[in-house]
Design an enzyme around this catalytic site. Structure first.
Site, short mmCIF file in Angstrom:
data_model
loop_
_atom_site.label_atom_id
_atom_site.label_comp_id
_atom_site.label_asym_id
_atom_site.label_seq_id
_atom_site.Cartn_x
_atom_site.Cartn_y
_atom_site.Cartn_z
N SER A 192 0.83 -1.19 0.00
CA SER A 192 0.00 0.00 0.00
C SER A 192 0.87 1.25 0.00
O SER A 192 1.63 1.49 0.95
CB SER A 192 -0.89 0.01 1.24
OG SER A 192 -1.44 1.31 1.40
N HIS B 29 -1.35 -1.19 -4.18
CA HIS B 29 -2.60 -0.88 -3.49
C HIS B 29 -2.69 0.64 -3.27
O HIS B 29 -1.75 1.26 -2.76
CB HIS B 29 -2.62 -1.63 -2.16
CG HIS B 29 -3.92 -1.57 -1.44
ND1 HIS B 29 -5.02 -2.32 -1.81
CD2 HIS B 29 -4.30 -0.86 -0.34
CE1 HIS B 29 -6.02 -2.08 -0.97
NE2 HIS B 29 -5.62 -1.18 -0.07
N ASP C 225 -5.00 3.61 -1.66
CA ASP C 225 -6.05 3.85 -0.67
C ASP C 225 -6.62 5.26 -0.80
O ASP C 225 -5.92 6.24 -0.54
CB ASP C 225 -5.47 3.73 0.74
CG ASP C 225 -5.21 2.28 1.12
OD1 ASP C 225 -6.14 1.47 1.02
OD2 ASP C 225 -4.07 1.98 1.52
N MET D 75 -9.28 7.99 0.59
CA MET D 75 -10.10 8.31 1.78
C MET D 75 -10.68 9.72 1.63
O MET D 75 -9.97 10.63 1.21
CB MET D 75 -9.23 8.28 3.03
CG MET D 75 -8.51 6.97 3.24
SD MET D 75 -7.49 7.05 4.72
CE MET D 75 -6.67 5.45 4.63
N HIS E 284 -8.63 1.05 -3.65
CA HIS E 284 -9.51 0.77 -2.50
C HIS E 284 -10.19 2.08 -2.13
O HIS E 284 -9.55 2.99 -1.59
CB HIS E 284 -8.64 0.23 -1.34
CG HIS E 284 -9.39 -0.02 -0.07
ND1 HIS E 284 -8.74 -0.24 1.12
CD2 HIS E 284 -10.72 -0.10 0.20
CE1 HIS E 284 -9.63 -0.44 2.08
NE2 HIS E 284 -10.84 -0.35 1.55
N MET F 298 -12.32 4.18 0.07
CA MET F 298 -12.94 4.37 1.38
C MET F 298 -13.68 5.70 1.33
O MET F 298 -13.29 6.68 1.99
CB MET F 298 -11.86 4.34 2.47
CG MET F 298 -11.34 2.93 2.73
SD MET F 298 -9.76 2.91 3.58
CE MET F 298 -8.66 3.12 2.20
N MET G 218 -11.27 -6.01 5.80
CA MET G 218 -10.47 -5.06 6.60
C MET G 218 -10.11 -5.73 7.92
O MET G 218 -10.99 -6.18 8.66
CB MET G 218 -11.27 -3.78 6.91
CG MET G 218 -11.46 -2.80 5.77
SD MET G 218 -9.98 -2.12 5.00
CE MET G 218 -8.94 -1.66 6.37
N ASP H 63 -6.46 -6.59 4.49
CA ASP H 63 -5.90 -5.24 4.49
C ASP H 63 -5.90 -4.67 5.91
O ASP H 63 -6.97 -4.44 6.49
CB ASP H 63 -6.75 -4.36 3.57
CG ASP H 63 -6.16 -2.98 3.35
OD1 ASP H 63 -5.05 -2.71 3.84
OD2 ASP H 63 -6.84 -2.17 2.69
#
Ligand code: DX5
Ligand code: ZN
Length: 217
Positions: free
Chosen positions: A8, A33, A35, A37, A66, A68, A137, A175
Site C-alpha cells: 500500500s 494498493h 487507498d 479516503m 480501494h 474508502m 479489513m 488489508d
C-alpha cells in the site's frame, strides 16, 4: 493459485513517490494498493486523482484501488480512466451494490467489495457471484500502521467456504496490520492477496519485506 502481495503506497514516502514505485516495479509485488479516503466514510483524507496520475505514469503493475469513500458511484469512471485495474468499494458505503459492481465491470475493471471489521461476510451471499474480489479489513479503515484485529481469521475461513460454492476464483484480500508474523496464518485460513503498508515501507530492506510476504505460507 499462488498468493499475491499488494504493498500500500499510503505508507510510502510521498516526497519520493517515483522512487518508491520504481522499487515496487523491481520487487516481487503483484499489485500496487492505492487507498482513497474522503474524510467522510473514514476520519481521514489521503489522496486522489493527481496522485493516481503519478502512480500510473511510473507503475508497471496493476493498480488496486480501494475506495474508502461515500457514494463511490460518482467516481468509478474517473478511477477506471485514471488507470485502476481493480476497484473496490465498501459494502457499508453502497446502497445499490449490485448496480455499483456491474458498473465497475462494465468499465473493464475487476470489481471488489470491502468489509469493515464488524460487517459479517455472510452479507455477501447475494453479491459473491458478481464480483472478483472481497477485501476484508483487518483494522478499522482510515489509517495505516494499526494493530491487526484477530476476528479476521474466522471471517476468512467463512468466506473461503462460501466462495468455494459461489465463486471459486475469488480474490480474498486482507488489508490492515499484515506483516510477517500473521501472513502464513492468513494464507492458511484462505486469503490469497495480502495488502501491506507499514510492514513493507518501514522495513530497512523493503524489497526483502515484500519477498518475505511472497514466500510466506
Ligand atoms: C487502511 C488502508 C490500508 C493501509 C494498510 O485504512 O486501507 O490499505 O494502507 O496499512 P498497514 O499495512 O500499515 O496497516
Ligand atoms: Zn486499503
Amino acid at each position: 493459485m499462488n498468493h499475491l502481495v499488494a504493498p500500500s503506497i499510503l505508507a510510502s514516502d510521498f516526497g519520493n513517490l517515483q522512487r518508491d514505485i520504481e522499487m515496487l516495479n523491481r520487487s516481487e509485488a503483484d499489485w500496487i494498493h492505492f487507498d482513497v479516503m474522503d474524510g467522510m466514510f473514514v476520519p481521514n483524507i489521503s489522496f486522489g486523482f493527481p496522485v493516481l496520475d503519478v502512480v500510473k505514469k511510473h507503475a508497471k503493475k496493476p493498480i488496486d484501488v480501494h475506495l474508502m469513500i461515500e457514494n463511490p458511484d460518482r467516481y468509478l469512471e474517473q478511477f477506471a480512466k485514471g488507470g485502476a485495474s481493480n476497484i473496490t468499494v465498501h459494502y457499508e458505503a453502497c446502497t445499490h451494490l449490485n448496480r455499483t459492481v456491474n458498473a465497475i465491470r462494465d468499465l473493464g475493471c475487476k470489481a471488489g467489495v470491502a468489509l469493515n471489521p464488524h460487517t459479517p461476510v455472510e452479507l455477501l451471499e447475494d453479491i459473491l457471484e458478481y464480483i472478483d474480489l472481497v477485501l476484508i479489513m483487518s483494522v478499522n479503515p482510515g489509517f495505516g500502521g494499526q494493530k491487526f484485529i484477530p476476528n479476521t481469521y474466522k471471517k476468512i475461513k467463512a468466506l473461503k467456504k462460501m466462495s468455494g460454492e459461489l465463486n471459486p476464483g475469488l480474490f480474498i484480500e486482507i488489508d490492515g496490520g499484515v506483516d510477517e508474523s500473521n501472513a502464513k496464518l492468513l494464507l492458511d485460513a484462505g486469503a490469497n492477496v495480502l495488502v501491506a503498508g507499514n510492514s513493507v515501507f518501514s522495513a530497512p530492506d523493503q524489497m526483502a519485506a515484500i519477498r518475505n510476504l511472497k514466500i510466506a505460507g
